[in-house]
Design a protein around this motif. Sequence first.
Motif, PDB file in Angstrom:
ATOM      1  N   ASP A   1       5.187   5.550   2.747  1.00 11.27           N
ATOM      2  CA  ASP A   1       4.608   6.892   2.807  1.00 11.27           C
ATOM      3  C   ASP A   1       5.603   7.897   2.222  1.00 11.27           C
TER       4      ASP A   1
ATOM      5  N   GLN B   1       0.862   5.463   0.850  1.00 13.27           N
ATOM      6  CA  GLN B   1       0.247   6.630   1.484  1.00 13.27           C
ATOM      7  C   GLN B   1       1.011   7.881   1.049  1.00 13.27           C
TER       8      GLN B   1
ATOM      9  N   ALA C   1       3.188  -0.866   4.243  1.00 13.08           N
ATOM     10  CA  ALA C   1       2.944   0.264   3.349  1.00 13.08           C
ATOM     11  C   ALA C   1       4.119   1.218   3.413  1.00 13.08           C
TER      12      ALA C   1
ATOM     13  N   ILE D   1       3.731   1.189   8.489  1.00 13.31           N
ATOM     14  CA  ILE D   1       4.026   2.063   7.355  1.00 13.31           C
ATOM     15  C   ILE D   1       5.426   2.620   7.546  1.00 13.31           C
TER      16      ILE D   1
ATOM     17  N   ILE E   1       3.356   4.140  12.014  1.00  8.25           N
ATOM     18  CA  ILE E   1       4.137   4.775  10.957  1.00  8.25           C
ATOM     19  C   ILE E   1       5.488   5.123  11.560  1.00  8.25           C
TER      20      ILE E   1
ATOM     21  N   LYS F   1       0.833  -1.196   0.000  1.00 12.85           N
ATOM     22  CA  LYS F   1       0.000   0.000   0.000  1.00 12.85           C
ATOM     23  C   LYS F   1       0.875   1.255   0.000  1.00 12.85           C
TER      24      LYS F   1
END
Length: 226
Positions: free
Chosen positions: A194, A4, A192, A171, A136, A2
Amino acid sequence: MKVQIYTMQTAAEALELAALGVDCLGVTPSDRGLPGEISNEMAREIVDALAGKATRVALSVEAEPQAIAAMVDAVRPDVLHLCGDIAKVTPVVVKALRSELLARHPDLKILQAIPMTGPEALDHAAAFEPVSDIFILDSVAAHIGGIGAAGVTHDWSLSREIVVRSKLPVILAGGLGPDNVGEAIRAVRPWAVDSLTHTNSPLASGGFRKDPAKVAAFVAAARAAA
């Protein structure tokens, strides 16, 4: 894998990036001089426009739970990204805030930022895990309020250790762009990735807008590495 992307400043910008395949789009509702900050009203406009198109994330660097809750009530994100001072917004504070917010927003997820400043990050992650839904892992800069928006990488071996130890989705953030996101994914194996700083296009008047070409390249590189 994913992806972000921060930070959306208009609904049109957010919709353009959602169309590029970005999974999670972040807004920065604040009045503290943060990069790309916008009003709660604009943030709500963006969140409403993205309904059904991407996961809507809103960050807060505030230390007062009442201020954080008021932002969530106004903006209505899917995910609350807590990236303020963890010495003030402690796991005990997050637990109480989470309970309050879930009573009004039962589907809200808590994304807790972990400052990747050294080995102590492992202890911070362990402490926040019981009160968070997602982590994160982000870099810190002295000139930027809160955790993140530093535009620099950190020790990915520490990030990898948190991924291995934690039961939560993780993340990876901090200085990631199209040129290094693949290497970062191979090193850390996060859920994920970012990007803020390295997918921007600076404006002559100051500030920035997102660069769709850089975002598209970031998405492609992340998916290829995964």
